[in-house]
Write a protein that holds these residues in place. Structure first.
Motif, short mmCIF file in Angstrom:
data_model
loop_
_atom_site.label_atom_id
_atom_site.label_comp_id
_atom_site.label_asym_id
_atom_site.label_seq_id
_atom_site.Cartn_x
_atom_site.Cartn_y
_atom_site.Cartn_z
N TYR A 187 50.48 26.88 -59.12
CA TYR A 187 49.32 26.27 -58.46
C TYR A 187 48.13 27.22 -58.45
O TYR A 187 46.97 26.77 -58.50
N TYR A 244 48.72 34.24 -52.97
CA TYR A 244 49.48 32.99 -53.02
C TYR A 244 50.91 33.23 -52.58
O TYR A 244 51.51 34.24 -52.94
N PHE A 249 56.25 25.07 -44.74
CA PHE A 249 55.56 25.03 -43.45
C PHE A 249 56.42 25.56 -42.31
O PHE A 249 55.90 26.07 -41.33
N ILE A 252 56.00 29.35 -42.46
CA ILE A 252 54.67 29.75 -42.02
C ILE A 252 54.65 29.94 -40.51
O ILE A 252 54.02 30.85 -40.00
N VAL A 268 45.12 33.71 -47.53
CA VAL A 268 46.48 33.50 -48.04
C VAL A 268 46.67 32.00 -48.24
O VAL A 268 46.42 31.23 -47.31
N PHE A 269 47.09 31.61 -49.42
CA PHE A 269 47.27 30.18 -49.72
C PHE A 269 48.74 29.83 -49.80
O PHE A 269 49.53 30.58 -50.36
N PHE A 270 49.06 28.68 -49.23
CA PHE A 270 50.43 28.19 -49.24
C PHE A 270 50.46 26.82 -49.92
O PHE A 270 50.56 25.79 -49.25
N PRO A 271 50.39 26.80 -51.24
CA PRO A 271 50.26 25.48 -51.88
C PRO A 271 51.47 24.58 -51.72
O PRO A 271 51.36 23.37 -51.91
N MET A 273 53.09 24.03 -48.95
CA MET A 273 53.20 23.62 -47.56
C MET A 273 53.50 22.12 -47.38
O MET A 273 54.34 21.75 -46.58
N PRO A 274 52.79 21.23 -48.08
CA PRO A 274 53.00 19.81 -47.79
C PRO A 274 54.27 19.21 -48.39
O PRO A 274 54.57 18.06 -48.09
#
Lengths: 300, 300
Positions: A187, A244, A249, A252, A268-271, A273-274
Protein backbone atom coordinates in the motif's frame (compact mmCIF):
# COMPACT_ATOMS: atom_id res chain seq x y z
CA UNK A 1 -0.63 -2.94 -29.81
CA UNK A 2 -1.16 -2.77 -26.06
CA UNK A 3 -3.25 0.14 -24.81
CA UNK A 4 -2.39 1.35 -21.30
CA UNK A 5 -4.91 3.49 -19.43
CA UNK A 6 -4.05 5.44 -16.32
CA UNK A 7 -6.04 7.32 -13.75
CA UNK A 8 -7.36 10.83 -13.94
CA UNK A 9 -4.88 12.48 -11.68
CA UNK A 10 -6.25 15.99 -11.48
CA UNK A 11 -2.83 17.58 -11.47
CA UNK A 12 -1.51 20.75 -13.01
CA UNK A 13 -0.11 20.40 -16.50
CA UNK A 14 3.53 20.40 -15.43
CA UNK A 15 3.06 17.81 -12.69
CA UNK A 16 1.04 15.69 -15.06
CA UNK A 17 3.93 15.53 -17.51
CA UNK A 18 6.26 14.47 -14.67
CA UNK A 19 3.77 11.84 -13.56
CA UNK A 20 3.44 10.43 -17.08
CA UNK A 21 7.18 10.25 -17.62
CA UNK A 22 7.61 8.46 -14.32
CA UNK A 23 4.85 6.03 -15.19
CA UNK A 24 6.37 5.24 -18.58
CA UNK A 25 9.76 4.76 -16.96
CA UNK A 26 8.29 2.42 -14.35
CA UNK A 27 6.47 0.37 -17.00
CA UNK A 28 9.61 0.09 -19.09
CA UNK A 29 11.75 -0.96 -16.17
CA UNK A 30 9.24 -3.38 -14.71
CA UNK A 31 9.02 -5.09 -18.09
CA UNK A 32 12.80 -5.11 -18.43
CA UNK A 33 13.14 -6.76 -15.03
CA UNK A 34 10.69 -9.43 -16.17
CA UNK A 35 12.79 -10.05 -19.26
CA UNK A 36 10.86 -7.99 -21.83
CA UNK A 37 12.26 -5.24 -24.03
CA UNK A 38 9.54 -3.09 -25.57
CA UNK A 39 8.91 0.00 -27.64
CA UNK A 40 6.62 2.50 -25.92
CA UNK A 41 4.88 5.50 -27.41
CA UNK A 42 2.44 8.02 -25.97
CA UNK A 43 -0.47 10.18 -26.96
CA UNK A 44 -2.72 12.47 -24.92
CA UNK A 45 -3.84 10.43 -21.89
CA UNK A 46 -2.65 7.13 -23.32
CA UNK A 47 0.42 4.93 -23.41
CA UNK A 48 0.99 2.31 -26.12
CA UNK A 49 3.32 -0.67 -26.13
CA UNK A 50 4.21 -2.03 -29.55
CA UNK A 51 3.45 -5.67 -28.82
CA UNK A 52 0.57 -8.10 -28.84
CA UNK A 53 1.91 -10.24 -26.00
CA UNK A 54 -0.78 -10.88 -23.39
CA UNK A 55 1.78 -11.32 -20.60
CA UNK A 56 3.27 -7.89 -21.33
CA UNK A 57 -0.24 -6.42 -21.00
CA UNK A 58 -0.65 -8.23 -17.68
CA UNK A 59 2.69 -7.08 -16.26
CA UNK A 60 1.95 -3.50 -17.33
CA UNK A 61 -1.39 -3.66 -15.50
CA UNK A 62 0.62 -4.39 -12.34
CA UNK A 63 2.48 -1.08 -12.50
CA UNK A 64 0.97 1.39 -10.01
CA UNK A 65 -0.79 4.26 -11.74
CA UNK A 66 -2.16 2.00 -14.49
CA UNK A 67 -5.92 1.43 -14.28
CA UNK A 68 -6.24 -1.10 -17.13
CA UNK A 69 -4.62 -2.49 -20.27
CA UNK A 70 -5.89 -4.15 -23.43
CA UNK A 71 -4.25 -6.03 -26.26
CA UNK A 72 -5.62 -4.36 -29.39
CA UNK A 73 -5.40 -4.75 -33.13
CA UNK A 74 -4.62 -1.50 -34.90
CA UNK A 75 -6.09 -0.54 -38.23
CA UNK A 76 -6.87 2.56 -40.28
CA UNK A 77 -9.92 4.77 -39.88
CA UNK A 78 -11.49 3.53 -43.13
CA UNK A 79 -14.83 2.04 -42.19
CA UNK A 80 -14.14 -0.92 -44.53
CA UNK A 81 -10.88 -1.70 -42.71
CA UNK A 82 -12.52 -1.40 -39.30
CA UNK A 83 -15.37 -3.66 -40.36
CA UNK A 84 -13.11 -6.33 -41.82
CA UNK A 85 -10.75 -6.41 -38.83
CA UNK A 86 -13.57 -6.39 -36.26
CA UNK A 87 -15.41 -9.18 -38.04
CA UNK A 88 -12.21 -11.24 -38.32
CA UNK A 89 -11.64 -10.92 -34.55
CA UNK A 90 -15.30 -11.42 -33.74
CA UNK A 91 -15.65 -14.55 -35.84
CA UNK A 92 -12.85 -16.20 -33.89
CA UNK A 93 -14.57 -15.57 -30.52
CA UNK A 94 -18.27 -15.85 -31.26
CA UNK A 95 -18.84 -19.57 -31.23
CA UNK A 96 -22.16 -21.27 -31.70
CA UNK A 97 -24.92 -19.78 -29.60
CA UNK A 98 -22.82 -16.94 -28.16
CA UNK A 99 -24.27 -13.44 -28.11
CA UNK A 100 -22.23 -10.32 -28.74
CA UNK A 101 -22.17 -6.51 -28.55
CA UNK A 102 -20.12 -3.93 -30.42
CA UNK A 103 -19.07 -0.85 -28.43
CA UNK A 104 -17.51 1.98 -30.40
CA UNK A 105 -15.97 5.33 -29.35
CA UNK A 106 -14.59 8.01 -31.57
CA UNK A 107 -12.47 11.17 -31.21
CA UNK A 108 -11.34 13.35 -34.10
CA UNK A 109 -12.90 14.10 -37.49
CA UNK A 110 -14.43 11.26 -39.52
CA UNK A 111 -17.30 10.93 -41.97
CA UNK A 112 -19.13 8.46 -39.71
CA UNK A 113 -20.32 8.44 -36.09
CA UNK A 114 -19.56 5.82 -33.45
CA UNK A 115 -23.20 4.69 -33.79
CA UNK A 116 -22.53 4.06 -37.50
CA UNK A 117 -19.53 1.89 -36.57
CA UNK A 118 -21.60 -0.16 -34.13
CA UNK A 119 -24.39 -0.62 -36.66
CA UNK A 120 -22.18 -1.56 -39.61
CA UNK A 121 -19.90 -3.94 -37.68
CA UNK A 122 -22.83 -5.42 -35.75
CA UNK A 123 -24.81 -6.16 -38.92
CA UNK A 124 -21.83 -7.79 -40.64
CA UNK A 125 -21.00 -9.93 -37.58
CA UNK A 126 -24.61 -11.04 -37.31
CA UNK A 127 -24.62 -12.02 -40.98
CA UNK A 128 -21.28 -13.88 -40.79
CA UNK A 129 -21.80 -15.73 -37.49
CA UNK A 130 -25.56 -16.05 -37.19
CA UNK A 131 -25.21 -14.91 -33.58
CA UNK A 132 -27.49 -12.56 -31.69
CA UNK A 133 -26.75 -9.07 -30.42
CA UNK A 134 -27.21 -8.70 -26.65
CA UNK A 135 -26.40 -5.20 -25.42
CA UNK A 136 -26.95 -5.71 -21.69
CA UNK A 137 -25.12 -9.00 -21.03
CA UNK A 138 -23.28 -10.21 -24.17
CA UNK A 139 -20.97 -13.24 -24.10
CA UNK A 140 -18.45 -11.45 -26.32
CA UNK A 141 -17.74 -7.71 -26.41
CA UNK A 142 -16.01 -6.06 -29.35
CA UNK A 143 -14.57 -2.65 -28.44
CA UNK A 144 -13.66 -0.26 -31.22
CA UNK A 145 -11.86 3.02 -30.60
CA UNK A 146 -11.37 5.40 -33.50
CA UNK A 147 -8.81 8.07 -32.64
CA UNK A 148 -7.88 10.65 -35.29
CA UNK A 149 -6.04 8.59 -37.91
CA UNK A 150 -5.91 5.15 -36.23
CA UNK A 151 -8.39 2.63 -34.88
CA UNK A 152 -8.03 0.04 -32.15
CA UNK A 153 -10.09 -3.10 -31.78
CA UNK A 154 -10.00 -5.23 -28.63
CA UNK A 155 -12.19 -7.62 -26.68
CA UNK A 156 -11.03 -7.48 -23.07
CA UNK A 157 -9.55 -5.41 -20.28
CA UNK A 158 -6.89 -6.41 -17.78
CA UNK A 159 -7.57 -4.48 -14.60
CA UNK A 160 -4.73 -2.56 -12.98
CA UNK A 161 -4.35 -1.51 -9.36
CA UNK A 162 -4.55 2.27 -9.81
CA UNK A 163 -2.58 4.28 -7.29
CA UNK A 164 0.28 6.64 -8.13
CA UNK A 165 3.55 5.80 -9.89
CA UNK A 166 6.20 4.70 -7.43
CA UNK A 167 8.61 7.59 -6.97
CA UNK A 168 6.02 10.32 -7.33
CA UNK A 169 5.99 10.65 -3.52
CA UNK A 170 8.56 10.71 -0.73
CA UNK A 171 10.54 7.75 0.56
CA UNK A 172 9.01 6.08 3.61
CA UNK A 173 9.96 3.27 5.96
CA UNK A 174 7.83 0.16 6.04
CA UNK A 175 7.92 -2.02 9.14
CA UNK A 176 8.02 -5.75 8.45
CA UNK A 177 7.25 -7.90 11.47
CA UNK A 178 4.58 -10.34 10.30
CA UNK A 179 3.07 -11.90 7.19
CA UNK A 180 0.68 -8.98 6.79
CA UNK A 181 3.56 -6.51 6.46
CA UNK A 182 3.97 -7.43 2.82
CA UNK A 183 0.56 -5.86 2.23
CA UNK A 184 1.14 -2.67 4.21
CA UNK A 185 4.38 -2.23 2.23
CA UNK A 186 2.42 -2.78 -0.98
CA UNK A 187 0.00 0.00 0.00
CA UNK A 188 2.93 2.36 0.60
CA UNK A 189 4.16 1.65 -2.93
CA UNK A 190 0.65 2.03 -4.31
CA UNK A 191 0.49 5.50 -2.76
CA UNK A 192 3.49 6.38 -4.93
CA UNK A 193 6.11 6.20 -2.19
CA UNK A 194 9.49 4.62 -2.47
CA UNK A 195 10.05 2.27 0.44
CA UNK A 196 12.79 0.90 2.59
CA UNK A 197 12.03 -2.07 4.81
CA UNK A 198 12.74 -2.28 8.53
CA UNK A 199 12.72 -6.01 9.08
CA UNK A 200 12.52 -8.06 12.24
CA UNK A 201 12.55 -11.84 11.88
CA UNK A 202 12.62 -14.05 8.82
CA UNK A 203 11.05 -11.85 6.17
CA UNK A 204 13.97 -11.15 3.85
CA UNK A 205 12.11 -12.74 0.93
CA UNK A 206 9.68 -9.81 1.09
CA UNK A 207 12.24 -7.56 -0.56
CA UNK A 208 12.32 -9.72 -3.65
CA UNK A 209 8.53 -10.10 -3.80
CA UNK A 210 8.04 -6.34 -3.49
CA UNK A 211 10.79 -5.40 -5.91
CA UNK A 212 8.74 -5.70 -9.14
CA UNK A 213 5.96 -3.64 -7.57
CA UNK A 214 8.48 -0.88 -6.94
CA UNK A 215 9.01 -0.25 -10.66
CA UNK A 216 12.75 -0.46 -11.08
CA UNK A 217 13.87 0.87 -7.73
CA UNK A 218 15.95 -1.10 -5.33
CA UNK A 219 14.56 -1.58 -1.85
CA UNK A 220 16.92 -1.10 1.09
CA UNK A 221 16.63 -3.44 4.05
CA UNK A 222 17.40 -2.34 7.59
CA UNK A 223 17.52 -4.92 10.36
CA UNK A 224 15.89 -4.65 13.72
CA UNK A 225 15.55 -7.17 16.51
CA UNK A 226 12.39 -6.81 18.47
CA UNK A 227 8.65 -6.63 18.69
CA UNK A 228 6.34 -4.12 17.10
CA UNK A 229 6.98 -1.47 19.75
CA UNK A 230 10.75 -1.75 19.44
CA UNK A 231 10.39 -1.61 15.65
CA UNK A 232 8.32 1.56 15.85
CA UNK A 233 10.87 3.17 18.13
CA UNK A 234 13.67 2.19 15.74
CA UNK A 235 11.66 3.64 12.88
CA UNK A 236 11.16 6.96 14.70
CA UNK A 237 14.91 7.28 15.17
CA UNK A 238 15.56 6.76 11.47
CA UNK A 239 13.55 9.89 10.68
CA UNK A 240 11.87 8.99 7.41
CA UNK A 241 9.01 11.14 6.07
CA UNK A 242 6.51 8.50 7.14
CA UNK A 243 6.22 5.01 8.57
CA UNK A 244 4.01 2.18 7.34
CA UNK A 245 2.85 -0.51 9.69
CA UNK A 246 0.66 -3.60 9.25
CA UNK A 247 -0.95 -3.38 12.71
CA UNK A 248 -4.65 -4.16 12.72
CA UNK A 249 -7.06 -1.95 14.56
CA UNK A 250 -6.90 -4.15 17.66
CA UNK A 251 -3.11 -3.90 17.77
CA UNK A 252 -3.30 -0.13 17.32
CA UNK A 253 -5.27 0.13 20.54
CA UNK A 254 -2.34 -1.20 22.55
CA UNK A 255 0.07 1.17 20.77
CA UNK A 256 -2.15 4.09 21.70
CA UNK A 257 -2.38 3.20 25.37
CA UNK A 258 1.44 3.00 25.44
CA UNK A 259 1.60 6.59 24.10
CA UNK A 260 3.97 5.22 21.49
CA UNK A 261 2.17 6.99 18.66
CA UNK A 262 2.36 10.33 20.44
CA UNK A 263 6.13 10.41 20.87
CA UNK A 264 7.35 11.09 17.39
CA UNK A 265 7.33 13.67 14.65
CA UNK A 266 6.42 11.60 11.61
CA UNK A 267 3.08 10.19 10.52
CA UNK A 268 2.50 6.48 10.99
CA UNK A 269 0.12 4.85 8.50
CA UNK A 270 -1.89 1.73 9.14
CA UNK A 271 -3.33 0.83 5.75
CA UNK A 272 -4.68 -2.54 6.92
CA UNK A 273 -6.75 -1.01 9.72
CA UNK A 274 -10.15 -1.35 8.02
CA UNK A 275 -9.74 -4.97 6.86
CA UNK A 276 -10.75 -8.35 8.18
CA UNK A 277 -8.48 -11.37 7.97
CA UNK A 278 -10.10 -12.98 4.93
CA UNK A 279 -9.68 -9.92 2.73
CA UNK A 280 -6.06 -9.53 3.83
CA UNK A 281 -5.27 -13.15 2.94
CA UNK A 282 -6.71 -12.72 -0.56
CA UNK A 283 -4.74 -9.54 -1.19
CA UNK A 284 -1.49 -11.07 0.07
CA UNK A 285 -1.89 -13.89 -2.44
CA UNK A 286 -2.07 -11.32 -5.24
CA UNK A 287 0.99 -9.43 -4.01
CA UNK A 288 3.00 -12.66 -3.74
CA UNK A 289 2.07 -14.18 -7.07
CA UNK A 290 1.31 -11.36 -9.50
CA UNK A 291 4.84 -11.10 -10.77
CA UNK A 292 6.43 -14.50 -11.10
CA UNK A 293 9.59 -12.57 -10.80
CA UNK A 294 12.73 -13.15 -12.78
CA UNK A 295 13.99 -9.93 -11.28
CA UNK A 296 17.66 -9.07 -11.29
CA UNK A 297 17.55 -7.65 -7.82
CA UNK A 298 20.87 -6.92 -6.15
CA UNK A 299 22.86 -8.01 -9.18
CA UNK A 300 22.17 -11.73 -8.71
CA UNK B 1 -34.58 -16.69 20.74
CA UNK B 2 -31.92 -14.55 19.01
CA UNK B 3 -28.36 -15.86 19.21
CA UNK B 4 -25.66 -13.19 19.16
CA UNK B 5 -22.09 -14.19 18.32
CA UNK B 6 -19.13 -11.95 18.94
CA UNK B 7 -15.48 -12.07 17.98
CA UNK B 8 -12.69 -13.93 19.63
CA UNK B 9 -11.04 -11.03 21.33
CA UNK B 10 -7.98 -12.67 22.82
CA UNK B 11 -8.12 -10.64 26.00
CA UNK B 12 -7.38 -11.47 29.59
CA UNK B 13 -10.33 -12.74 31.61
CA UNK B 14 -10.98 -9.48 33.39
CA UNK B 15 -10.88 -7.37 30.24
CA UNK B 16 -13.07 -9.92 28.52
CA UNK B 17 -15.77 -9.49 31.16
CA UNK B 18 -15.61 -5.71 30.74
CA UNK B 19 -15.81 -6.09 26.96
CA UNK B 20 -18.84 -8.37 27.22
CA UNK B 21 -20.69 -6.09 29.61
CA UNK B 22 -20.03 -3.14 27.35
CA UNK B 23 -21.25 -5.08 24.33
CA UNK B 24 -24.47 -6.13 26.09
CA UNK B 25 -25.04 -2.56 27.19
CA UNK B 26 -24.50 -1.28 23.65
CA UNK B 27 -26.89 -3.85 22.21
CA UNK B 28 -29.55 -3.00 24.79
CA UNK B 29 -29.24 0.73 24.20
CA UNK B 30 -29.09 0.50 20.44
CA UNK B 31 -32.30 -1.53 20.48
CA UNK B 32 -33.90 0.90 22.92
CA UNK B 33 -33.07 3.83 20.65
CA UNK B 34 -34.73 1.97 17.79
CA UNK B 35 -37.84 1.50 19.90
CA UNK B 36 -37.31 -2.07 21.13
CA UNK B 37 -37.29 -3.21 24.74
CA UNK B 38 -35.75 -6.66 25.16
CA UNK B 39 -34.66 -9.22 27.71
CA UNK B 40 -31.01 -10.24 27.31
CA UNK B 41 -29.22 -13.19 28.89
CA UNK B 42 -25.69 -14.51 28.53
CA UNK B 43 -23.75 -17.72 28.62
CA UNK B 44 -20.08 -18.48 28.00
CA UNK B 45 -19.21 -16.74 24.71
CA UNK B 46 -22.81 -16.08 23.75
CA UNK B 47 -25.51 -13.47 24.17
CA UNK B 48 -29.21 -14.29 23.81
CA UNK B 49 -32.14 -11.97 23.22
CA UNK B 50 -35.53 -13.34 24.21
CA UNK B 51 -37.32 -12.51 20.97
CA UNK B 52 -37.97 -13.97 17.55
CA UNK B 53 -38.19 -10.62 15.78
CA UNK B 54 -36.01 -10.59 12.66
CA UNK B 55 -35.53 -6.82 12.81
CA UNK B 56 -34.13 -7.08 16.34
CA UNK B 57 -31.64 -9.65 15.07
CA UNK B 58 -30.68 -7.28 12.26
CA UNK B 59 -30.23 -4.26 14.52
CA UNK B 60 -28.13 -6.33 16.94
CA UNK B 61 -25.89 -7.40 14.05
CA UNK B 62 -25.17 -3.69 13.52
CA UNK B 63 -23.64 -3.28 16.98
CA UNK B 64 -19.83 -3.23 16.73
CA UNK B 65 -18.28 -6.30 18.30
CA UNK B 66 -21.04 -8.58 17.01
CA UNK B 67 -19.95 -10.94 14.24
CA UNK B 68 -23.35 -12.50 13.47
CA UNK B 69 -26.85 -13.13 14.77
CA UNK B 70 -29.51 -15.78 14.12
CA UNK B 71 -33.17 -16.08 14.97
CA UNK B 72 -33.47 -19.55 16.53
CA UNK B 73 -36.17 -21.83 17.89
CA UNK B 74 -35.27 -23.23 21.29
CA UNK B 75 -36.14 -26.72 22.37
CA UNK B 76 -34.97 -29.38 24.83
CA UNK B 77 -32.07 -31.78 24.31
CA UNK B 78 -34.39 -34.77 23.79
CA UNK B 79 -33.62 -36.12 20.34
CA UNK B 80 -37.39 -36.52 19.68
CA UNK B 81 -37.97 -32.82 20.42
CA UNK B 82 -35.04 -31.75 18.28
CA UNK B 83 -36.22 -33.92 15.41
CA UNK B 84 -39.81 -32.69 15.54
CA UNK B 85 -38.88 -29.01 15.75
CA UNK B 86 -36.23 -29.24 13.03
CA UNK B 87 -38.60 -31.08 10.70
CA UNK B 88 -41.36 -28.56 11.37
CA UNK B 89 -39.01 -25.69 10.43
CA UNK B 90 -37.51 -27.59 7.51
CA UNK B 91 -40.87 -28.54 6.00
CA UNK B 92 -41.84 -24.87 5.83
CA UNK B 93 -38.67 -23.95 3.88
CA UNK B 94 -37.96 -26.94 1.69
CA UNK B 95 -40.31 -26.44 -1.22
CA UNK B 96 -40.58 -28.68 -4.23
CA UNK B 97 -37.25 -29.55 -5.74
CA UNK B 98 -35.13 -27.79 -3.09
CA UNK B 99 -32.15 -29.59 -1.61
CA UNK B 100 -31.11 -29.33 2.03
CA UNK B 101 -28.39 -30.06 4.58
CA UNK B 102 -28.51 -30.50 8.35
CA UNK B 103 -25.52 -29.13 10.28
CA UNK B 104 -25.35 -30.05 13.96
CA UNK B 105 -22.95 -29.03 16.77
CA UNK B 106 -22.98 -30.18 20.33
CA UNK B 107 -21.33 -29.21 23.63
CA UNK B 108 -22.02 -30.89 26.98
CA UNK B 109 -23.06 -34.43 27.90
CA UNK B 110 -25.72 -36.19 25.82
CA UNK B 111 -26.41 -39.78 24.80
CA UNK B 112 -26.06 -38.94 21.10
CA UNK B 113 -23.39 -37.35 18.91
CA UNK B 114 -23.83 -34.42 16.53
CA UNK B 115 -23.50 -36.94 13.67
CA UNK B 116 -26.49 -38.81 15.15
CA UNK B 117 -28.51 -35.59 15.13
CA UNK B 118 -27.66 -34.92 11.49
CA UNK B 119 -28.53 -38.45 10.46
CA UNK B 120 -31.83 -38.68 12.36
CA UNK B 121 -33.10 -35.23 11.37
CA UNK B 122 -31.87 -35.62 7.80
CA UNK B 123 -33.61 -38.97 7.34
CA UNK B 124 -36.90 -37.67 8.74
CA UNK B 125 -36.78 -34.53 6.57
CA UNK B 126 -36.08 -36.62 3.49
CA UNK B 127 -39.04 -38.86 4.29
CA UNK B 128 -41.43 -35.97 5.00
CA UNK B 129 -40.47 -33.68 2.12
CA UNK B 130 -39.12 -36.03 -0.52
CA UNK B 131 -36.22 -33.61 -0.99
CA UNK B 132 -32.58 -34.48 -1.55
CA UNK B 133 -29.64 -33.92 0.76
CA UNK B 134 -26.87 -31.78 -0.76
CA UNK B 135 -23.97 -31.19 1.61
CA UNK B 136 -21.83 -28.95 -0.57
CA UNK B 137 -24.38 -26.45 -1.94
CA UNK B 138 -27.82 -26.99 -0.38
CA UNK B 139 -30.73 -24.64 -1.05
CA UNK B 140 -31.79 -24.80 2.61
CA UNK B 141 -29.51 -25.24 5.62
CA UNK B 142 -30.82 -26.40 8.98
CA UNK B 143 -28.42 -25.58 11.81
CA UNK B 144 -28.83 -27.38 15.12
CA UNK B 145 -26.82 -26.46 18.21
CA UNK B 146 -27.16 -28.64 21.29
CA UNK B 147 -25.72 -26.88 24.33
CA UNK B 148 -25.89 -28.61 27.73
CA UNK B 149 -29.62 -28.61 28.49
CA UNK B 150 -31.02 -26.61 25.57
CA UNK B 151 -31.02 -26.83 21.79
CA UNK B 152 -31.25 -24.13 19.14
CA UNK B 153 -32.44 -24.57 15.59
CA UNK B 154 -32.01 -21.89 12.93
CA UNK B 155 -31.64 -21.55 9.20
CA UNK B 156 -29.72 -18.35 8.56
CA UNK B 157 -27.09 -15.91 9.78
CA UNK B 158 -27.20 -12.15 9.72
CA UNK B 159 -23.64 -10.92 9.35
CA UNK B 160 -22.34 -8.30 11.74
CA UNK B 161 -19.50 -5.83 11.23
CA UNK B 162 -17.08 -7.16 13.87
CA UNK B 163 -14.85 -4.56 15.43
CA UNK B 164 -14.77 -3.66 19.11
CA UNK B 165 -17.65 -2.37 21.26
CA UNK B 166 -17.86 1.40 21.14
CA UNK B 167 -16.46 2.72 24.41
CA UNK B 168 -13.81 0.01 24.81
CA UNK B 169 -11.22 2.50 23.50
CA UNK B 170 -10.38 6.16 24.00
CA UNK B 171 -12.37 9.09 22.70
CA UNK B 172 -11.10 10.49 19.39
CA UNK B 173 -11.94 13.38 17.12
CA UNK B 174 -13.29 12.67 13.67
CA UNK B 175 -12.92 15.34 11.00
CA UNK B 176 -15.98 15.82 8.81
CA UNK B 177 -15.32 17.82 5.67
CA UNK B 178 -16.78 15.74 2.83
CA UNK B 179 -19.24 12.95 2.11
CA UNK B 180 -16.59 10.32 2.77
CA UNK B 181 -16.12 11.53 6.34
CA UNK B 182 -19.15 9.57 7.43
CA UNK B 183 -17.18 6.44 6.64
CA UNK B 184 -13.94 7.43 8.37
CA UNK B 185 -16.04 8.25 11.46
CA UNK B 186 -17.68 4.84 11.16
CA UNK B 187 -14.27 3.16 11.17
CA UNK B 188 -13.33 5.07 14.33
CA UNK B 189 -16.45 3.72 16.03
CA UNK B 190 -15.76 0.24 14.70
CA UNK B 191 -12.34 0.36 16.33
CA UNK B 192 -14.15 0.78 19.64
CA UNK B 193 -13.53 4.52 20.02
CA UNK B 194 -16.05 7.06 21.13
CA UNK B 195 -16.08 9.96 18.70
CA UNK B 196 -16.71 13.65 18.60
CA UNK B 197 -17.12 15.32 15.23
CA UNK B 198 -15.22 18.36 14.02
CA UNK B 199 -17.49 19.60 11.27
CA UNK B 200 -16.89 22.07 8.47
CA UNK B 201 -19.75 22.73 6.08
CA UNK B 202 -23.19 21.25 5.84
CA UNK B 203 -22.74 17.85 7.43
CA UNK B 204 -24.75 18.14 10.63
CA UNK B 205 -26.97 15.23 9.58
CA UNK B 206 -23.95 12.96 10.02
CA UNK B 207 -24.32 13.13 13.76
CA UNK B 208 -27.77 11.61 13.58
CA UNK B 209 -26.76 8.93 11.07
CA UNK B 210 -23.77 7.92 13.20
CA UNK B 211 -25.62 7.99 16.51
CA UNK B 212 -27.07 4.46 16.33
CA UNK B 213 -23.65 3.07 15.40
CA UNK B 214 -22.27 4.63 18.58
CA UNK B 215 -24.33 2.36 20.82
CA UNK B 216 -26.08 4.75 23.13
CA UNK B 217 -23.48 7.47 23.38
CA UNK B 218 -24.16 11.00 22.37
CA UNK B 219 -21.83 12.49 19.79
CA UNK B 220 -20.54 16.01 20.37
CA UNK B 221 -20.23 18.35 17.43
CA UNK B 222 -17.55 21.02 17.23
CA UNK B 223 -17.69 23.57 14.44
CA UNK B 224 -14.81 24.63 12.27
CA UNK B 225 -14.71 26.86 9.24
CA UNK B 226 -12.12 25.90 6.73
CA UNK B 227 -10.50 23.39 4.49
CA UNK B 228 -8.89 20.11 5.40
CA UNK B 229 -5.65 21.73 6.52
CA UNK B 230 -7.40 24.22 8.78
CA UNK B 231 -9.51 21.38 10.18
CA UNK B 232 -6.44 19.33 10.97
CA UNK B 233 -4.83 22.28 12.71
CA UNK B 234 -8.01 22.84 14.74
CA UNK B 235 -8.02 19.16 15.65
CA UNK B 236 -4.41 19.26 16.85
CA UNK B 237 -5.26 22.13 19.18
CA UNK B 238 -8.14 20.19 20.72
CA UNK B 239 -5.70 17.53 21.91
CA UNK B 240 -7.74 14.34 21.59
CA UNK B 241 -6.04 10.95 21.83
CA UNK B 242 -6.31 10.53 18.08
CA UNK B 243 -7.75 12.13 14.95
CA UNK B 244 -9.68 10.41 12.16
CA UNK B 245 -9.68 11.81 8.69
CA UNK B 246 -11.31 10.72 5.43
CA UNK B 247 -8.46 11.86 3.20
CA UNK B 248 -7.63 9.46 0.39
CA UNK B 249 -4.07 8.50 -0.35
CA UNK B 250 -3.80 11.21 -2.98
CA UNK B 251 -4.90 13.89 -0.52
CA UNK B 252 -2.48 12.57 2.09
CA UNK B 253 0.39 13.31 -0.25
CA UNK B 254 -0.34 17.02 -0.15
CA UNK B 255 -0.67 16.96 3.65
CA UNK B 256 2.73 15.34 3.89
CA UNK B 257 4.47 17.86 1.67
CA UNK B 258 3.01 20.63 3.85
CA UNK B 259 4.62 19.00 6.93
CA UNK B 260 1.19 19.21 8.50
CA UNK B 261 1.33 15.64 9.73
CA UNK B 262 4.68 16.19 11.40
CA UNK B 263 3.66 19.09 13.60
CA UNK B 264 1.52 17.42 16.22
CA UNK B 265 1.63 14.96 19.06
CA UNK B 266 -1.33 12.75 18.32
CA UNK B 267 -1.79 10.01 15.76
CA UNK B 268 -3.89 10.80 12.68
CA UNK B 269 -5.67 7.84 11.13
CA UNK B 270 -6.74 7.59 7.50
CA UNK B 271 -8.94 4.51 7.37
CA UNK B 272 -10.06 5.14 3.79
CA UNK B 273 -6.53 5.22 2.43
CA UNK B 274 -6.58 1.79 0.77
CA UNK B 275 -9.94 2.13 -0.95
CA UNK B 276 -11.13 3.10 -4.41
CA UNK B 277 -14.17 5.27 -4.97
CA UNK B 278 -16.57 2.45 -5.82
CA UNK B 279 -15.97 0.55 -2.61
CA UNK B 280 -16.32 3.73 -0.56
CA UNK B 281 -19.68 4.53 -2.18
CA UNK B 282 -21.03 1.06 -1.35
CA UNK B 283 -19.92 1.28 2.26
CA UNK B 284 -21.39 4.76 2.72
CA UNK B 285 -24.75 3.43 1.55
CA UNK B 286 -24.64 0.81 4.31
CA UNK B 287 -23.66 3.35 6.99
CA UNK B 288 -26.46 5.69 5.92
CA UNK B 289 -29.26 3.16 5.63
CA UNK B 290 -28.51 0.32 8.05
CA UNK B 291 -30.41 1.88 10.92
CA UNK B 292 -33.53 3.56 9.69
CA UNK B 293 -33.18 5.54 12.80
CA UNK B 294 -35.97 6.55 15.10
CA UNK B 295 -33.28 7.68 17.50
CA UNK B 296 -34.07 10.09 20.31
CA UNK B 297 -30.89 12.02 19.80
CA UNK B 298 -30.59 15.31 21.66
CA UNK B 299 -33.92 14.86 23.40
CA UNK B 300 -35.99 15.51 20.28
Amino acid sequence: MIIIRYGEIGLKRKLRRKFENLLINNIKNTLKNQGFKVKISTEWGRIYIHSSDESIARISAGVFGVTSTSVAIETSTEIEDIKNKAVEIGERLIGSGKSFAVRARRTGKHDFTSMDVQRIVGAELKKKTGSKVNLSAPDVKIYIEVRDNRSFIYTSFIRGFGGLPVGSQERVLSIVNDGKSILSSWYALRRGCEIDLLISGDYNEFREILFPWAGYRDIEVIKSSGDLKKLLNDAFELDYRGVYCSASFEEINSLISDSLLRNRKMPVFFPLMPFNGGYIEEKIKIVRSYFKTKSRIGGT
